[in-house]
Design a protein around this motif. Structure first.
Motif, PDB file in Angstrom:
ATOM      1  N   LEU A  89       0.810  -1.219   0.000  1.00 51.83           N
ATOM      2  CA  LEU A  89       0.000   0.000   0.000  1.00 51.83           C
ATOM      3  C   LEU A  89       0.844   1.270   0.000  1.00 51.83           C
ATOM      4  N   GLY A  90       2.124   1.144   0.286  1.00 56.59           N
ATOM      5  CA  GLY A  90       2.993   2.322   0.336  1.00 56.59           C
ATOM      6  C   GLY A  90       2.712   3.202   1.541  1.00 56.59           C
ATOM      7  N   ILE A  91       2.474   2.552   2.708  1.00 49.26           N
ATOM      8  CA  ILE A  91       2.185   3.317   3.917  1.00 49.26           C
ATOM      9  C   ILE A  91       3.030   2.827   5.095  1.00 49.26           C
ATOM     10  N   SER A  92       3.234   3.730   6.038  1.00 48.92           N
ATOM     11  CA  SER A  92       3.855   3.415   7.321  1.00 48.92           C
ATOM     12  C   SER A  92       3.294   4.432   8.312  1.00 48.92           C
ATOM     13  N   THR A  93       3.785   4.414   9.550  1.00 49.66           N
ATOM     14  CA  THR A  93       3.247   5.357  10.528  1.00 49.66           C
ATOM     15  C   THR A  93       4.330   5.921  11.420  1.00 49.66           C
ATOM     16  N   THR A  94       3.973   6.953  12.133  1.00 44.55           N
ATOM     17  CA  THR A  94       4.798   7.570  13.157  1.00 44.55           C
ATOM     18  C   THR A  94       3.851   8.165  14.181  1.00 44.55           C
ATOM     19  N   SER A  95       4.370   8.460  15.356  1.00 45.87           N
ATOM     20  CA  SER A  95       3.494   9.063  16.370  1.00 45.87           C
ATOM     21  C   SER A  95       3.282  10.534  16.045  1.00 45.87           C
ATOM     22  N   ASN A  96       2.248  11.116  16.625  1.00 46.40           N
ATOM     23  CA  ASN A  96       1.964  12.537  16.411  1.00 46.40           C
ATOM     24  C   ASN A  96       3.034  13.438  17.008  1.00 46.40           C
ATOM     25  N   VAL A 117       4.803  14.654  10.567  1.00 45.83           N
ATOM     26  CA  VAL A 117       3.372  14.894  10.714  1.00 45.83           C
ATOM     27  C   VAL A 117       2.891  16.059   9.853  1.00 45.83           C
ATOM     28  N   LYS A 118       3.708  17.084   9.677  1.00 47.58           N
ATOM     29  CA  LYS A 118       3.240  18.311   9.009  1.00 47.58           C
ATOM     30  C   LYS A 118       2.818  18.100   7.549  1.00 47.58           C
ATOM     31  N   ASP A 119       3.417  17.159   6.847  1.00 51.05           N
ATOM     32  CA  ASP A 119       3.085  16.926   5.444  1.00 51.05           C
ATOM     33  C   ASP A 119       2.110  15.775   5.230  1.00 51.05           C
ATOM     34  N   ALA A 120       1.632  15.183   6.310  1.00 55.78           N
ATOM     35  CA  ALA A 120       0.765  14.013   6.198  1.00 55.78           C
ATOM     36  C   ALA A 120      -0.603  14.387   5.626  1.00 55.78           C
ATOM     37  N   LYS A 121      -1.072  13.567   4.707  1.00 53.48           N
ATOM     38  CA  LYS A 121      -2.392  13.764   4.102  1.00 53.48           C
ATOM     39  C   LYS A 121      -3.485  13.096   4.945  1.00 53.48           C
ATOM     40  N   TYR A 122      -3.103  12.043   5.665  1.00 52.59           N
ATOM     41  CA  TYR A 122      -4.044  11.288   6.492  1.00 52.59           C
ATOM     42  C   TYR A 122      -3.474  11.107   7.886  1.00 52.59           C
ATOM     43  N   GLU A 139     -10.014   4.937  12.741  1.00 49.77           N
ATOM     44  CA  GLU A 139     -10.382   5.728  11.562  1.00 49.77           C
ATOM     45  C   GLU A 139      -9.125   6.288  10.920  1.00 49.77           C
ATOM     46  N   ILE A 140      -9.062   6.177   9.615  1.00 50.59           N
ATOM     47  CA  ILE A 140      -8.039   6.893   8.861  1.00 50.59           C
ATOM     48  C   ILE A 140      -8.754   8.116   8.311  1.00 50.59           C
ATOM     49  N   VAL A 141      -8.296   9.275   8.789  1.00 57.61           N
ATOM     50  CA  VAL A 141      -8.981  10.539   8.546  1.00 57.61           C
ATOM     51  C   VAL A 141      -8.162  11.401   7.590  1.00 57.61           C
ATOM     52  N   GLU A 142      -8.836  12.009   6.636  1.00 53.28           N
ATOM     53  CA  GLU A 142      -8.172  12.969   5.754  1.00 53.28           C
ATOM     54  C   GLU A 142      -7.914  14.243   6.561  1.00 53.28           C
ATOM     55  N   VAL A 143      -6.665  14.644   6.673  1.00 58.28           N
ATOM     56  CA  VAL A 143      -6.283  15.771   7.519  1.00 58.28           C
ATOM     57  C   VAL A 143      -6.953  17.064   7.054  1.00 58.28           C
ATOM     58  N   ALA A 144      -6.990  17.314   5.759  1.00 59.10           N
ATOM     59  CA  ALA A 144      -7.530  18.573   5.231  1.00 59.10           C
ATOM     60  C   ALA A 144      -9.011  18.773   5.558  1.00 59.10           C
ATOM     61  N   THR A 145      -9.795  17.700   5.521  1.00 57.43           N
ATOM     62  CA  THR A 145     -11.243  17.826   5.729  1.00 57.43           C
ATOM     63  C   THR A 145     -11.711  17.337   7.099  1.00 57.43           C
ATOM     64  N   GLY A 146     -10.918  16.479   7.733  1.00 55.46           N
ATOM     65  CA  GLY A 146     -11.333  15.875   9.000  1.00 55.46           C
ATOM     66  C   GLY A 146     -12.302  14.719   8.830  1.00 55.46           C
ATOM     67  N   ASN A 147     -12.554  14.328   7.581  1.00 58.16           N
ATOM     68  CA  ASN A 147     -13.493  13.241   7.304  1.00 58.16           C
ATOM     69  C   ASN A 147     -12.779  11.894   7.267  1.00 58.16           C
ATOM     70  N   PRO A 148     -13.401  10.869   7.884  1.00 56.30           N
ATOM     71  CA  PRO A 148     -12.807   9.529   7.804  1.00 56.30           C
ATOM     72  C   PRO A 148     -12.956   8.943   6.399  1.00 56.30           C
ATOM     73  N   VAL A 149     -11.873   8.357   5.881  1.00 59.03           N
ATOM     74  CA  VAL A 149     -11.933   7.688   4.581  1.00 59.03           C
ATOM     75  C   VAL A 149     -12.020   6.178   4.753  1.00 59.03           C
ATOM     76  N   ILE A 150     -11.538   5.686   5.899  1.00 53.93           N
ATOM     77  CA  ILE A 150     -11.631   4.258   6.233  1.00 53.93           C
ATOM     78  C   ILE A 150     -11.964   4.148   7.724  1.00 53.93           C
ATOM     79  N   THR A 151     -12.927   3.299   8.029  1.00 55.22           N
ATOM     80  CA  THR A 151     -13.257   2.996   9.423  1.00 55.22           C
ATOM     81  C   THR A 151     -13.107   1.495   9.627  1.00 55.22           C
ATOM     82  N   MET A 152     -12.478   1.126  10.740  1.00 54.76           N
ATOM     83  CA  MET A 152     -12.278  -0.290  11.073  1.00 54.76           C
ATOM     84  C   MET A 152     -12.822  -0.558  12.472  1.00 54.76           C
ATOM     85  N   SER A 153     -13.406  -1.734  12.654  1.00 55.76           N
ATOM     86  CA  SER A 153     -13.814  -2.155  13.993  1.00 55.76           C
ATOM     87  C   SER A 153     -12.743  -3.075  14.559  1.00 55.76           C
TER      88      SER A 153
END
Length: 185
Positions: free
Chosen positions: A85-92, A98-103, A138-152
């Motif tokens: 998927l071309g993704i990884s993570t880091t803490s806030n 964090v500043k350039d993150a889209k999600y 939730e994976i949230v789009e930073v610009a809008t604050g809307n979730p694009v993926i929700t997981m239980s």
């Protein structure tokens, strides 16, 4: 004969718990929305968390910001990676990434059982005394604050360890791995 019966019973219990399926399910959206998103910062939201188990009083007072909990996040960071998927993570707390993150990934913890080091010492199965968690992610789009993926995350039980931060770290590592599995399917 009793020891053999106990041993076989333990193996059967361990086998059935390890093949129970993925307790992390995508309930909204799909992974194509975050393909090649790069670094997705994460945070755990404990604002509405019911906490039980060994060390729960310390955890509640610290609101998830105690040293052991912060150390356990490293397990999550190490496991939440997908070349596919071309993704990884880091803490806030890593401002440069964090500043350039889209999600961003927000894990809302509804219930957290911190498990028991005593049960882990005398465990018959790998999960005895391990942490258990229920919640959503939730994976949230930073610009809008809307979730694009929700997981239980449904009654996720991790393998046990004697030390509190190890038990929580293993829980977070396992959750990250199952999230990636759900996103890659």
């Amino acid at each position: 004969m009793k020891k053999l019966t106990l041993f076989i019973s333990a193996l059967l219990i361990a086998a059935t718990t390890s093949f129970a399926g993925n307790p992390v399910k995508i309930t909204k959206g799909n992974a194509s929305a975050i393909k090649d998103a790069g670094v997705i910062p994460f945070e755990f939201d404990y604002t509405k968390t019911a906490v039980t188990g060994q060390g729960s009083d310390v955890f509640i007072k610290a609101q998830g910001k105690n040293e052991e909990t912060i150390q356990s996040y490293e397990y999550f960071i190490d496991a939440f990676k997908s070349k596919k998927l071309g993704i990884s993570t880091t803490s806030n707390s890593n401002p440069a990434q964090v500043k350039d993150a889209k999600y961003k990934l927000v894990i809302h913890v509804a219930h957290l059982d911190l498990g028991s080091g005593v049960a882990a010492q005398f465990a018959v199965t790998f999960t005895a005394g391990g942490c258990i968690m229920d919640g959503t992610a939730e994976i949230v789009e930073v610009a809008t604050g809307n979730p694009v993926i929700t997981m239980s995350i449904d009654k996720f039980k991790a393998h046990s360890r004697v030390k509190d931060n190890k038990r929580l770290g293993i829980l977070y590592k396992d959750i990250a791995e199952f999230m990636i599995d759900a996103l890659e399917d």
